[in-house]
Structures are given as structure tokens and as C-alpha cells.
Design a protein around this motif. Structure first.
Motif, PDB file in Angstrom:
ATOM      1  N   ALA A  55      -6.913  70.600 -38.037  1.00  0.00           N
ATOM      2  CA  ALA A  55      -5.567  70.979 -37.366  1.00  0.00           C
ATOM      3  C   ALA A  55      -5.345  72.455 -37.219  1.00  0.00           C
ATOM      4  N   LEU A  56      -5.106  73.137 -36.269  1.00  0.00           N
ATOM      5  CA  LEU A  56      -4.683  74.428 -36.109  1.00  0.00           C
ATOM      6  C   LEU A  56      -5.588  75.498 -36.251  1.00  0.00           C
ATOM      7  N   ILE A  57      -6.589  75.271 -37.199  1.00  0.00           N
ATOM      8  CA  ILE A  57      -7.524  76.615 -37.408  1.00  0.00           C
ATOM      9  C   ILE A  57      -9.019  76.186 -37.124  1.00  0.00           C
ATOM     10  N   SER A  58      -9.651  76.850 -36.041  1.00  0.00           N
ATOM     11  CA  SER A  58     -10.934  76.728 -35.823  1.00  0.00           C
ATOM     12  C   SER A  58     -12.054  77.620 -36.315  1.00  0.00           C
TER      13      SER A  58
ATOM     14  N   PHE B  64      -2.843  74.313 -45.856  1.00  0.00           N
ATOM     15  CA  PHE B  64      -3.768  75.156 -46.219  1.00  0.00           C
ATOM     16  C   PHE B  64      -4.014  74.657 -47.648  1.00  0.00           C
ATOM     17  N   LYS B  65      -2.754  74.510 -48.442  1.00  0.00           N
ATOM     18  CA  LYS B  65      -2.772  73.613 -49.901  1.00  0.00           C
ATOM     19  C   LYS B  65      -3.638  72.680 -50.066  1.00  0.00           C
ATOM     20  N   ASP B  66      -3.208  71.576 -48.987  1.00  0.00           N
ATOM     21  CA  ASP B  66      -3.845  70.425 -49.033  1.00  0.00           C
ATOM     22  C   ASP B  66      -5.418  70.531 -48.692  1.00  0.00           C
ATOM     23  N   PHE B  67      -5.765  71.572 -48.025  1.00  0.00           N
ATOM     24  CA  PHE B  67      -7.301  71.886 -47.461  1.00  0.00           C
ATOM     25  C   PHE B  67      -7.948  72.437 -48.888  1.00  0.00           C
ATOM     26  N   ILE B  68      -7.297  73.195 -49.509  1.00  0.00           N
ATOM     27  CA  ILE B  68      -8.029  73.817 -50.855  1.00  0.00           C
ATOM     28  C   ILE B  68      -7.956  72.783 -51.764  1.00  0.00           C
ATOM     29  N   VAL B  69      -6.911  72.071 -52.445  1.00  0.00           N
ATOM     30  CA  VAL B  69      -7.071  70.775 -53.059  1.00  0.00           C
ATOM     31  C   VAL B  69      -8.446  69.870 -52.561  1.00  0.00           C
TER      32      VAL B  69
ATOM     33  N   ASN C 164     -11.253  70.561 -50.925  1.00  0.00           N
ATOM     34  CA  ASN C 164     -12.327  71.197 -50.960  1.00  0.00           C
ATOM     35  C   ASN C 164     -12.735  71.384 -52.396  1.00  0.00           C
ATOM     36  N   PHE C 165     -11.968  71.284 -53.596  1.00  0.00           N
ATOM     37  CA  PHE C 165     -12.369  71.478 -54.841  1.00  0.00           C
ATOM     38  C   PHE C 165     -12.677  70.308 -55.375  1.00  0.00           C
ATOM     39  N   GLN C 166     -11.714  68.989 -54.925  1.00  0.00           N
ATOM     40  CA  GLN C 166     -12.202  67.742 -55.269  1.00  0.00           C
ATOM     41  C   GLN C 166     -13.126  67.107 -54.518  1.00  0.00           C
ATOM     42  N   ASP C 167     -13.695  67.618 -53.496  1.00  0.00           N
ATOM     43  CA  ASP C 167     -14.826  67.115 -52.916  1.00  0.00           C
ATOM     44  C   ASP C 167     -15.938  67.806 -53.667  1.00  0.00           C
ATOM     45  N   LEU C 168     -15.779  69.041 -54.070  1.00  0.00           N
ATOM     46  CA  LEU C 168     -16.999  69.881 -54.328  1.00  0.00           C
ATOM     47  C   LEU C 168     -17.452  69.231 -55.812  1.00  0.00           C
ATOM     48  N   ASP C 169     -16.183  69.005 -56.583  1.00  0.00           N
ATOM     49  CA  ASP C 169     -16.579  68.297 -57.800  1.00  0.00           C
ATOM     50  C   ASP C 169     -17.054  67.022 -57.499  1.00  0.00           C
ATOM     51  N   ALA C 170     -16.838  66.287 -56.848  1.00  0.00           N
ATOM     52  CA  ALA C 170     -17.496  64.918 -56.647  1.00  0.00           C
ATOM     53  C   ALA C 170     -18.868  65.092 -56.160  1.00  0.00           C
ATOM     54  N   TYR C 171     -19.159  65.991 -55.433  1.00  0.00           N
ATOM     55  CA  TYR C 171     -20.595  66.569 -54.767  1.00  0.00           C
ATOM     56  C   TYR C 171     -21.451  66.707 -55.871  1.00  0.00           C
ATOM     57  N   LEU C 172     -20.686  67.623 -56.685  1.00  0.00           N
ATOM     58  CA  LEU C 172     -21.462  68.182 -58.080  1.00  0.00           C
ATOM     59  C   LEU C 172     -21.910  67.125 -58.871  1.00  0.00           C
ATOM     60  N   LEU C 173     -20.954  66.267 -59.138  1.00  0.00           N
ATOM     61  CA  LEU C 173     -20.991  65.018 -60.152  1.00  0.00           C
ATOM     62  C   LEU C 173     -22.262  64.171 -60.013  1.00  0.00           C
ATOM     63  N   LYS C 174     -22.570  64.107 -58.336  1.00  0.00           N
ATOM     64  CA  LYS C 174     -23.464  63.222 -57.941  1.00  0.00           C
ATOM     65  C   LYS C 174     -24.728  63.988 -57.930  1.00  0.00           C
TER      66      LYS C 174
END
Length: 150
Positions: A63-66, A132-137, A139-149
Motif C-alpha cells: 500500500a502507498l509506497i513503491s 509503517f509501524k506494522d511493516f517494521i514489526v 520485517n523483524f518478525q520475518d527476519l527472525d523466523a528466516y534466521l532461525l530456519k
């Protein structure tokens, strides 16, 4: 007058692992999260150090930002802190200035990611940057999951 947005995200990955991932943002994030990032191009510098400029193209459907262009303003390896300013792109339609600082602190076996942004709305009609706040959260939750795998 500048407003402030603060977000904290607890992750299971170590502060060191998250920090290393952030330093490899330009290559790692589009590969790990194609649903969020189409590409990240380094326009100046190495993409990791002060003065580097990165052009981020977000995936279609966000949404909104490309696009946004960020300039890295400071990097503190010891304290695992990075600051950047958005210098071009869709964010500037909404905010006449936008500076963000990301810092990491160990917490148990994991870490706490703290994201603080200071921004000036382009007009009074512009809402707070909750998307943007939701996007940041995410990002870091997904990054954490990615790194744990990994």
C-alpha cells in the motif's frame, strides 16, 4: 514540528545475527522477503557504511509506497545502531522529512530491536505512520523466523 514513532520487537535470534543481517540488507532482504522487497540497489558507497545511498523498490501490492531512497547517516558497530534518512521516493509525499534509527540490544538468548523515527508530516491530513509501524514489526518478525530456519 517533528513527531516520533517508536517500535520495539523482541526476537529469538541474537543481536549479533540480526546486526549481521542488517549489514547485508541490500542482498538479503529481497532474497528472503520477495513479498516485501522487489529490489535494493546501492547507488553510492557499499550499502553498509555512512554515506551509502540505497534505492529500495517494494513489491507490487504494498500500500502507498513503491520506492524509497535512503542515505545511511550513522553506523555504530559496538552499540549495533544504524541511522538513515529518506532522501527520495514515495514516503516524501507524506512526510517532508523522515529519519530512522534502528538499535539492537541483547535480551536473554535473543534480542530487542528498537526502531525510532522522527518525521515531519507533509500536511496535517497525513495520518500517523501506523502502516509503517506494522511493516517494521513484520520485517523483524520475518527476519527472525528466516534466521532461525537458516
Amino acid at each position: 514540528m517533528a513527531s516520533k514513532l517508536e517500535v520495539e520487537v523482541e526476537v529469538k535470534s541474537s543481536a549479533e545475527k540480526i546486526w549481521e543481517s542488517m549489514k547485508n540488507f541490500s542482498t538479503l532482504f529481497p532474497k528472503a522477503f520477495p513479498d516485501l522487497y522487489q529490489s535494493i540497489e546501492i547507488l553510492e558507497g557499499d550499502g553498509k557504511s555512512v554515506g551509502s545511498i540505497r534505492l529500495i523498490k517494494y513489491s507490487p501490492g504494498l500500500a502507498l509506497i513503491s520506492t524509497s531512497t535512503e542515505k545511511i547517516e550513522s553506523v555504530d558497530e559496538e552499540n549495533k545502531t544504524l541511522s538513515y534518512t529518506i532522501i527520495d521516493g514515495d514516503m516524501l509525499k507524506f512526510y517532508s522529512s523522515f529519519k530512522a534509527t534502528i538499535s539492537l540490544a541483547p535480551k536473554g538468548d535473543g534480542a530487542v530491536v528498537k526502531f525510532v523515527s522522527e518525521f515531519i508530516k507533509a500536511s496535517e491530513e497525513v495520518p500517523q505512520p501506523d502502516l509503517f509501524k506494522d511493516f517494521i514489526v513484520k520485517n523483524f518478525q520475518d527476519l527472525d523466523a528466516y534466521l532461525l530456519k537458516a
